[in-house]
Design an enzyme around this catalytic site. Sequence first.
Site, short mmCIF file in Angstrom:
data_model
loop_
_atom_site.label_atom_id
_atom_site.label_comp_id
_atom_site.label_asym_id
_atom_site.label_seq_id
_atom_site.Cartn_x
_atom_site.Cartn_y
_atom_site.Cartn_z
N LYS A 37 4.02 -2.76 2.95
CA LYS A 37 2.93 -2.85 2.27
C LYS A 37 1.93 -1.93 2.58
CE LYS A 37 2.04 -7.06 3.60
NZ LYS A 37 1.11 -8.08 3.87
N CYS A 38 2.74 -0.62 2.81
CA CYS A 38 2.04 0.37 3.43
C CYS A 38 1.86 1.48 2.27
CB CYS A 38 2.74 0.99 4.41
SG CYS A 38 1.94 2.66 5.47
N GLY A 39 1.02 2.77 2.21
CA GLY A 39 0.78 3.69 1.36
C GLY A 39 2.22 4.61 1.56
N THR A 74 5.16 3.32 2.17
CA THR A 74 6.53 2.75 1.87
C THR A 74 7.25 3.29 1.02
OG1 THR A 74 5.41 0.42 2.30
CG2 THR A 74 7.22 0.39 1.06
#
Length: 202
Positions: free
Chosen positions: A82-84, A86
């Site tokens: 759920k990371c930018g 990803t």
Amino acid sequence: MIISRRDFVRSAIVGSSYAAVLGSGSLSQALATDSPATPDTGNNACNTLLSHELRPLMGPTRQPLCDQYANQVLLIVNTASKCGFTPQFESLEILHQQYSDQGFKVLGFPSGDFRQELESEAEVARFCELNYGVSFPMFEKIHVTGDLAHPLYKALAEATGSYPKWNFNKYLVNRNGTAVSHYNSSILPTGDQIVGDIEALL
């Protein structure tokens, strides 16, 4: 016209469909099947770094990394769903597909240290396969920074002088099992810097 490996990687991202680059690999296949044994090159790469025991994602038992990854060039990455950053799963998979037959592997280590990972390993596995077709080895969720960091990441930090500061930090390990480079999250896996460093070690 001869196309260099680096140009192939770049063109795979810009001009080709992702599905065509990946082929039929899937995370479920990678989890269900052990990797083939690494040929003995006479190089003892089962040093301290690769002697750490880790369990494959959703797998039942831990084993030393050197059992399957000795004498290979490795890119070790702490991942999150759920990371930018990803979407870097896509270019990590391209790297893995392009260089795996030359003795290179991407190793992914999910971590919730930055509060951007899914709760269960089953959720992580499903996310990686459905969204990015990940076929490179993924391992159990671990801590990668601070006092609770897994011994593998403590060893990586000691060797390079840096713990991960965020998700998708990358550590390049040579065939001797020595960490030689650390890259922060913003350094693209298929950018010239990492691709050039990988090719220099192959």
